[in-house]
Every structure is written in C-alpha cells, then in structure tokens.
Design a protein around this motif. Structure first.
Motif, mmCIF file in Angstrom:
data_model
loop_
_atom_site.group_PDB
_atom_site.id
_atom_site.type_symbol
_atom_site.label_atom_id
_atom_site.label_comp_id
_atom_site.label_asym_id
_atom_site.label_seq_id
_atom_site.Cartn_x
_atom_site.Cartn_y
_atom_site.Cartn_z
ATOM 1 N N LYS A 29 0.933 -1.325 0.191
ATOM 2 C CA LYS A 29 0.069 -0.086 0.081
ATOM 3 C C LYS A 29 0.738 1.155 -0.025
ATOM 4 O O LYS A 29 0.827 2.170 -0.779
ATOM 5 C CB LYS A 29 -0.823 -0.015 1.110
ATOM 6 C CG LYS A 29 -2.167 -0.636 0.983
ATOM 7 C CD LYS A 29 -3.140 -0.514 2.205
ATOM 8 C CE LYS A 29 -4.289 -1.498 2.203
ATOM 9 N NZ LYS A 29 -4.775 -1.679 3.631
ATOM 10 N N TRP A 31 3.712 1.442 -1.121
ATOM 11 C CA TRP A 31 4.529 1.590 -2.246
ATOM 12 C C TRP A 31 3.613 2.185 -3.787
ATOM 13 O O TRP A 31 3.795 3.026 -4.277
ATOM 14 C CB TRP A 31 5.051 0.222 -2.710
ATOM 15 C CG TRP A 31 5.715 0.253 -4.366
ATOM 16 C CD1 TRP A 31 6.974 0.331 -4.468
ATOM 17 C CD2 TRP A 31 5.236 -0.052 -5.518
ATOM 18 N NE1 TRP A 31 7.023 0.154 -5.998
ATOM 19 C CE2 TRP A 31 6.000 0.060 -6.442
ATOM 20 C CE3 TRP A 31 3.926 -0.695 -5.652
ATOM 21 C CZ2 TRP A 31 5.602 -0.363 -7.690
ATOM 22 C CZ3 TRP A 31 3.221 -0.673 -7.041
ATOM 23 C CH2 TRP A 31 4.514 -0.794 -7.879
ATOM 24 N N ALA A 32 2.257 1.663 -3.417
ATOM 25 C CA ALA A 32 1.251 2.119 -4.490
ATOM 26 C C ALA A 32 0.821 3.555 -4.357
ATOM 27 O O ALA A 32 0.818 4.318 -5.170
ATOM 28 C CB ALA A 32 0.155 1.292 -4.278
ATOM 29 N N GLU A 33 0.990 3.861 -2.877
ATOM 30 C CA GLU A 33 0.658 5.451 -2.665
ATOM 31 C C GLU A 33 1.963 6.119 -3.126
ATOM 32 O O GLU A 33 1.549 7.303 -3.979
ATOM 33 C CB GLU A 33 0.578 5.791 -1.187
ATOM 34 C CG GLU A 33 0.213 6.918 -0.926
ATOM 35 C CD GLU A 33 -0.073 7.332 0.528
ATOM 36 O OE1 GLU A 33 -0.897 6.511 1.008
ATOM 37 O OE2 GLU A 33 0.380 8.450 0.969
ATOM 38 N N TYR A 34 3.060 5.750 -3.005
ATOM 39 C CA TYR A 34 4.234 6.482 -3.386
ATOM 40 C C TYR A 34 4.155 6.627 -4.986
ATOM 41 O O TYR A 34 4.407 7.740 -5.372
ATOM 42 C CB TYR A 34 5.505 5.434 -3.057
ATOM 43 C CG TYR A 34 7.092 6.215 -3.596
ATOM 44 C CD1 TYR A 34 7.725 7.042 -2.782
ATOM 45 C CD2 TYR A 34 7.364 5.515 -4.640
ATOM 46 C CE1 TYR A 34 8.701 7.792 -3.224
ATOM 47 C CE2 TYR A 34 8.684 6.286 -5.210
ATOM 48 C CZ TYR A 34 9.105 7.294 -4.475
ATOM 49 O OH TYR A 34 10.264 7.649 -5.115
ATOM 50 N N ARG A 35 3.843 5.453 -5.757
ATOM 51 C CA ARG A 35 3.928 5.414 -7.161
ATOM 52 C C ARG A 35 2.779 6.614 -7.557
ATOM 53 O O ARG A 35 2.759 7.464 -8.505
ATOM 54 C CB ARG A 35 3.492 4.200 -7.803
ATOM 55 C CG ARG A 35 4.559 2.958 -7.942
ATOM 56 C CD ARG A 35 5.918 3.554 -7.826
ATOM 57 N NE ARG A 35 6.356 3.890 -8.909
ATOM 58 C CZ ARG A 35 7.733 3.954 -9.300
ATOM 59 N NH1 ARG A 35 8.541 4.298 -7.861
ATOM 60 N NH2 ARG A 35 8.224 4.287 -10.223
ATOM 61 N N ARG A 36 1.894 6.550 -7.028
ATOM 62 C CA ARG A 36 0.489 7.441 -7.248
ATOM 63 C C ARG A 36 1.038 8.996 -7.148
ATOM 64 O O ARG A 36 0.572 9.741 -7.819
ATOM 65 C CB ARG A 36 -0.795 7.045 -6.388
ATOM 66 C CG ARG A 36 -1.886 7.186 -7.071
ATOM 67 C CD ARG A 36 -3.031 6.757 -6.422
ATOM 68 N NE ARG A 36 -3.131 6.638 -5.053
ATOM 69 C CZ ARG A 36 -3.021 5.639 -4.128
ATOM 70 N NH1 ARG A 36 -3.107 4.492 -4.799
ATOM 71 N NH2 ARG A 36 -3.165 5.689 -3.104
ATOM 72 N N ASN A 37 1.720 9.145 -5.868
ATOM 73 C CA ASN A 37 2.065 10.427 -5.756
ATOM 74 C C ASN A 37 3.045 10.884 -6.809
ATOM 75 O O ASN A 37 3.231 12.101 -7.149
ATOM 76 C CB ASN A 37 2.721 10.988 -4.330
ATOM 77 C CG ASN A 37 1.549 10.515 -3.252
ATOM 78 O OD1 ASN A 37 0.368 10.901 -3.620
ATOM 79 N ND2 ASN A 37 1.920 10.231 -2.153
ATOM 80 N N VAL A 39 3.621 9.884 -9.819
ATOM 81 C CA VAL A 39 2.974 10.370 -11.124
ATOM 82 C C VAL A 39 2.478 11.438 -11.051
ATOM 83 O O VAL A 39 2.360 12.438 -11.821
ATOM 84 C CB VAL A 39 2.021 8.910 -11.351
ATOM 85 C CG1 VAL A 39 1.460 9.314 -12.845
ATOM 86 C CG2 VAL A 39 2.807 7.841 -11.751
ATOM 87 N N GLY A 40 1.658 11.752 -9.978
ATOM 88 C CA GLY A 40 1.073 13.114 -9.797
ATOM 89 C C GLY A 40 1.854 14.219 -9.733
ATOM 90 O O GLY A 40 1.741 15.241 -10.550
ATOM 91 N N ASP A 41 2.957 14.285 -9.124
ATOM 92 C CA ASP A 41 3.908 15.053 -9.124
ATOM 93 C C ASP A 41 4.596 15.339 -10.436
ATOM 94 O O ASP A 41 4.988 16.498 -10.741
ATOM 95 C CB ASP A 41 5.455 14.576 -8.146
ATOM 96 C CG ASP A 41 4.762 14.601 -6.519
ATOM 97 O OD1 ASP A 41 3.658 15.144 -6.430
ATOM 98 O OD2 ASP A 41 5.653 14.335 -5.728
ATOM 99 N N SER A 43 3.304 14.811 -13.507
ATOM 100 C CA SER A 43 2.588 15.433 -14.293
ATOM 101 C C SER A 43 2.562 16.896 -14.058
ATOM 102 O O SER A 43 2.430 17.829 -15.103
ATOM 103 C CB SER A 43 1.247 14.885 -14.283
ATOM 104 O OG SER A 43 0.986 13.616 -13.890
#
Ligand code: ADP
Length: 260
Positions: A29, A31-37, A39-41, A43
């Motif tokens: 979880k 790691w997934a949040e890290y990835r999500r953030n 990608v957001g950062d 963009s």
C-alpha cells in the motif's frame, strides 16, 4: 494435552502468518501510494513548461512571428522551456535507474580531491557567470582516498556544487572540505549563499521540493537534484545531511568509506 499443544502451536503459526501478510500488504500500500504521488508530481512538473511552450508557439503562429520585436524572444523562451523539460526527463530517468536497483555500483578506490577538481573545472563557466569562486578548504589536499562508485559520486558533487552556484551569493564562494573520521571520509560542500530556513531543511532531499519555487524554476532546476544525490549516497550505505543558517549559507556533508 498433546492436542492442546498442537492447537496452540497451529494458532501461533497462523497468527504469525497473518501478521506477515499484513506487513506485506502495508508495504504494498505504501509503495502504491508512493507511485501514485510520484506520477501526480511528475505530471504537475511537466505541465508548466508544456503550457509555456504552447503559449509561445500559438502566439507566434497567430502573427507574432512577423513581429521582429518579439519573435526571437518568444522562440528563445520556448527553447528554454523545452530545455527544462529535457532536464526533468533526464533526472527522472536517473531516479528510475536508481530506484530499480539497475545502477550497478562499480566500487573502486580513488582520490576524491582529484574528482572534485574535475567537477570544479566543469562548472567553472557557470560559477564565473555569478562571480563565485570554487575552492578547497585549507588542508583539503590530494591524498583523501575513498572507496565508491566514481561516476555516481561525480554526479553527487556536480549536483551539490551546481546548487551552491545557483543559490550561492553573487561574488561568493563554494568551498569543499575533506575530513578524516576513522573508517570514513566526510566531504563537505559549503556556500555562503542565501541559506535554507530551518523548517525546510528536512524536506530539501524530497523530490520536487523547492524552498523558493520561483527562484528555483528561474534558475532552471528540475527539483530532483538533491533527491538523486540522496539515492546515490544511500546506495553506498552512507549518509548525507545539511546544515544551514539563513543569510549565511548552507553546508551539505556526506560520508564515504575510506579507500586505500
Ligand atoms: P532544484 O532543481 O530546484 O535546485 P534540488 O533538489 O537540487 O532542486 O534542491 C531542492 C531545493 O533545495 C532547491 O529548490 C532550493 O530551494 C534548495 N537548495 C538546494 N541547495 C541549496 C543551497 N546550496 N542553498 C540554498 N538552497 C538550496
């Protein structure tokens, strides 16, 4: 009794297994949040230069191209934003290599003073533009050997010295010092520039973190330089830290294993 013991044992093992599964899930979880953030950062960071380039090109197409007073300026501005995009993408590639563990450290013994002198030479031109002197601290002479991956340490020194030029005081100086600390060598890059307020100190190694957004962007950084530096030092199982007094300057220090 025997039955009870077996049941106890089985229950204990099931509980342990459940705990392990929970830990794995938590890790996933995070790691997934890290990835999500991340990608957001990314963009978010890419948007500004892309938006600027679009603006300049459309203005040119809408007629500004015929106007000799602005056409070259707009083209130059578009090119500058494109250059920023390029730097961001290159730094992202570096981070991705570091995070995937793809970067194979080629550990060798080398003279850190000689490497720092090469970095000074490469950045001399940039330092001149702000009239900043690149120098070694008294006594920081040849003979400090470290055991590390020379090329990635070149990147570390390049990023730290570039920052000291970007955020250093005009007419100021950047000074590199080496300190023998049994087993390790401490390398310090110090500037007498604008410094970093205390509340930001813990964050400057975070990706895309900037103390002063407009100043950093204007000086062309990707916001990833220090996060790359930290990754590299951690890959060497060493530490990096920063101390700073606003108005007086900042000192970034990292350790490397002593070479022979
Ligand atoms: P950037 O590309 O913005 O320079 P970095 O990751 O290299 O990104 O640095 C993060 C932020 O830390 C910078 O935007 C700047 O605000 C601050 N910083 C880094 N080095 C220095 C320094 N030597 N003096 C003052 N501030 C610094």
């Amino acid at each position: 009794d025997v039955r009870e013991n077996i049941i106890d044992e089985v229950e204990k093992q099931v509980a342990e297994w459940a705990e392990q599964q929970q830990e794995e899930l938590d890790k996933y979880k995070a790691w997934a949040e890290y990835r999500r953030n991340f990608v957001g950062d990314i963009s978010h960071e890419l948007k500004t230069p892309i938006f600027n380039i679009q603006g300049y090109l459309h203005t040119l197409l809408d007629g500004a191209l015929e106007d000799p007073n602005v056409n070259t300026t707009f083209l130059k501005k578009a090119a500058k934003n494109l250059e920023r995009l390029h730097i961001i993408v290159e730094d992202l590639e570096a981070i991705s290599r570091l995070e995937s563990g793809e970067l194979m450290l080629e550990i060798q013994s080398f003279d850190i003073h000689a490497l720092a002198a090469e970095v000074f030479e490469d950045l001399e031109f940039k330092a001149k533009q702000r009239n900043i002197t690149l120098e070694f601290k008294d006594g920081a002479s040849q003979g400090f050997k470290v055991q590390a991956d020379r090329e990635s340490i070149r990147q570390v020194l390049t990023n730290l010295v570039s920052n000291s030029i970007k955020y250093g005081e005009e007419n100021g100086r950047t000074r590199i010092g080496f300190y023998d600390m049994d087993g390790n060598i401490l390398i310090e890059v110090a500037d007498n520039g604008l410094g970093i307020p205390k509340k930001h100190l813990n964050h400057v190694f975070d990706r895309f973190y900037r103390v002063d957004k407009s100043r950093s962007r204007e000086r062309g950084g990707s916001g990833l330089g220090l996060s790359i530096v930290k990754h590299i030092i951690e890959a060497h199982k060493q530490t990096i830290n920063v101390r700073s007094t606003p108005g007086l300057g900042s000192t970034f220090g990292f350790t490397l294993k002593k070479g022979s």
